[in-house]
Design an enzyme around this catalytic site. Structure first.
Site, PDB file in Angstrom:
ATOM      1  N   HIS A 156      -8.024   6.473   0.799  1.00  0.00           N
ATOM      2  CA  HIS A 156      -8.846   5.278   1.059  1.00  0.00           C
ATOM      3  C   HIS A 156      -9.356   4.656  -0.241  1.00  0.00           C
ATOM      4  O   HIS A 156     -10.371   3.945  -0.249  1.00  0.00           O
ATOM      5  CB  HIS A 156     -10.110   5.607   1.907  1.00  0.00           C
ATOM      6  CG  HIS A 156      -9.829   5.973   3.331  1.00  0.00           C
ATOM      7  ND1 HIS A 156     -10.541   6.945   3.991  1.00  0.00           N
ATOM      8  CD2 HIS A 156      -8.937   5.500   4.225  1.00  0.00           C
ATOM      9  CE1 HIS A 156     -10.107   7.055   5.231  1.00  0.00           C
ATOM     10  NE2 HIS A 156      -9.125   6.185   5.390  1.00  0.00           N
TER      11      HIS A 156
ATOM     12  N   ARG B 274       0.872  -1.176   0.000  1.00  0.00           N
ATOM     13  CA  ARG B 274       0.000   0.000   0.000  1.00  0.00           C
ATOM     14  C   ARG B 274       0.910   1.227   0.000  1.00  0.00           C
ATOM     15  O   ARG B 274       1.767   1.369   0.870  1.00  0.00           O
ATOM     16  CB  ARG B 274      -0.865  -0.006   1.254  1.00  0.00           C
ATOM     17  CG  ARG B 274      -1.669   1.255   1.376  1.00  0.00           C
ATOM     18  CD  ARG B 274      -2.511   1.235   2.630  1.00  0.00           C
ATOM     19  NE  ARG B 274      -3.258   2.458   2.708  1.00  0.00           N
ATOM     20  CZ  ARG B 274      -3.261   3.271   3.765  1.00  0.00           C
ATOM     21  NH1 ARG B 274      -2.570   2.975   4.839  1.00  0.00           N
ATOM     22  NH2 ARG B 274      -3.972   4.372   3.752  1.00  0.00           N
TER      23      ARG B 274
END
Ligand code: AMP
Length: 394
Positions: free
Chosen positions: A178, A89
């Site tokens: 997100h 990520r």
């Protein structure tokens, strides 16, 4: 069958999941917290074993060594070569990355170039990328950006009403965050409704929180912006405020810009209003006790979310679904109820019995609700593993 490691590295933490693909079976998962401290926490779990230890973990290198050792000692893998790919990520992909990418020297340079947009996050993600390159030589590494999903926003959504040159010369625009979670949850809604062009409002409500309006699998607007500080009222972040407050408070309190920024990031939101906690469980306990500031914090929190949902309903020309995810979205019936009650003018109707269920994928609205409401536990690691496989197969 391929084993993919999904990694989420922070300044003092490292979360991981080893996933068998394409079956999407989690073989091992865990997190390492307080890296750099004498009393760091190593948490490792498989279907059979749970291992939680407190020990000194000097740095991220050692954290990765412990992780690898754990996988081998617990016989999850025999050899590092069994790991086909590592997906990381990465918080900020700027305008450069609108999709995940196989990491090479050029990509590393690009992520470094973008780091001034996310100085608190990207350097830690990069550090983890380099450590895994060294520890598992030759493994394919993929960067999955938190911002990439939002690159589909139209210009009218992502520009601020500031001099256009700020955008051209300094990259001042809404990026949104997100993204992996919003993409996962909206794709689940598409599957559940069996509708490829579903219009979904995803409410990712955790300690950080953002909403996203998704039309046919594409983000068309989101509440976080140039940084994650804006949009909703969050655990400790202020969300939308008048920017003039900053200079006013600097002159009144004689605090420096970075002290004010720290107040807005770490001492605001649910914590700042309630004076009690950033954790919605504590806020709910305060509400039970009749604590006025907890009641106020919750009202401000849900009011803001309902306001954004109604505006996204308009932007989407009528939403099909509202989906709740994240620690609060998945686990707080009270918060979901307060938000949906505020939307009754739109014909949205909660089913109080269905809403009591926690933690699992569920419909929570009544049959005749104009917009279907769901709880969808997020799964960013599965999205990361899927992207690694997709890019390996390309
Ligand atoms: P996340 O950032 O998605 O991990 O979410 C963390 C937040 O979820 C915590 O700070 C709590 O506010 C909230 N949370 C977790 N469990 C519950 C629960 N059972 N009830 C209410 N809120 C919860």
């Amino acid at each position: 069958m391929k084993k993919i490691l999904a990694i989420n590295a922070g300044s003092s933490s490292l979360k991981f999941k080893l996933i068998n693909m394409p079956e999407e079976i989690v073989l091992a998962e865990g997190n390492i917290e307080r890296i750099g401290k004498e009393d760091a926490i190593f948490n490792f779990k498989t279907n059979e074993v749970k291992d939680k230890r407190t020990l000194a973990i000097r740095n991220h290198e050692y954290a990765v060594e412990l992780l690898i050792k754990g996988l081998i000692e617990k016989a999850i893998i025999k050899d590092l070569r069994e790991i086909t790919g590592v997906g990381h990520r990465v918080v900020h992909g700027g305008e450069k990355f609108n999709d995940s990418v196989v990491i090479d020297a050029d990509v590393i340079k690009e992520i470094e170039n973008i780091s001034d947009l996310a100085p608190l996050h990207n350097p830690h993600n990069l550090k983890a990328i380099k450590i895994f390159q060294a520890k598992i030589p030759g493994v394919i590494e993929v960067a999955v950006f938190d911002t990439a999903f939002h690159q589909s926003m139209p210009k009218e959504a992502y520009l601020y009403g500031v001099p256009y040159e700020w955008y051209l010369n300094y990259g001042i625009r809404k990026y949104g965050f997100h993204g992996t979670s919003h993409q996962y949850v909206s794709s689940r809604v598409e599957k559940i409704l069996n509708k490829k062009d579903a219009k979904t409002i995803v409410c990712h409500l955790g300690n950080g929180g953002s909403l996203c309006a998704v039309n046919a699998g594409k983000s068309i607007d989101t509440t976080m912006g140039f940084t994650p500080l804006t949009g909703l009222i969050m655990g400790t972040r202020c969300g939308d405020i008048d920017p003039a407050i900053i200079s006013f408070m600097m002159s009144k309190t004689k605090k420096s810009l970075s002290e004010i920024e720290n107040d807005l990031n770490k001492k605001s939101g649910l914590l700042g209003i309630s004076g009690r906690s950033n954790d919605s469980r504590e806020i709910e306990a305060g509400i039970e006790e009749g604590d006025e500031r907890s009641i106020l914090a919750q009202r401000m929190f849900t009011r803001k979310i309902a306001t954004y949902i109604s505006s996204y309903h308009v932007l989407l020309d009528g939403a099909d679904a509202i989906a709740f995810t994240g620690g609060i979205g998945e686990n707080s019936p009270l918060t979901r109820q307060e938000i949906i009650d505020r939307l009754s003018v739109l014909g949205v109707k909660l089913d109080p019995e269905l809403n009591k269920k926690r933690g699992a994928e569920n419909l929570i609205s009544q049959e005749d609700s104009t917009i279907k409401c769901f709880v969808i536990p997020t799964n960013e690691e599965i999205m990361i593993a899927r992207d690694v496989i997709r890019l390996i197969n390309q």
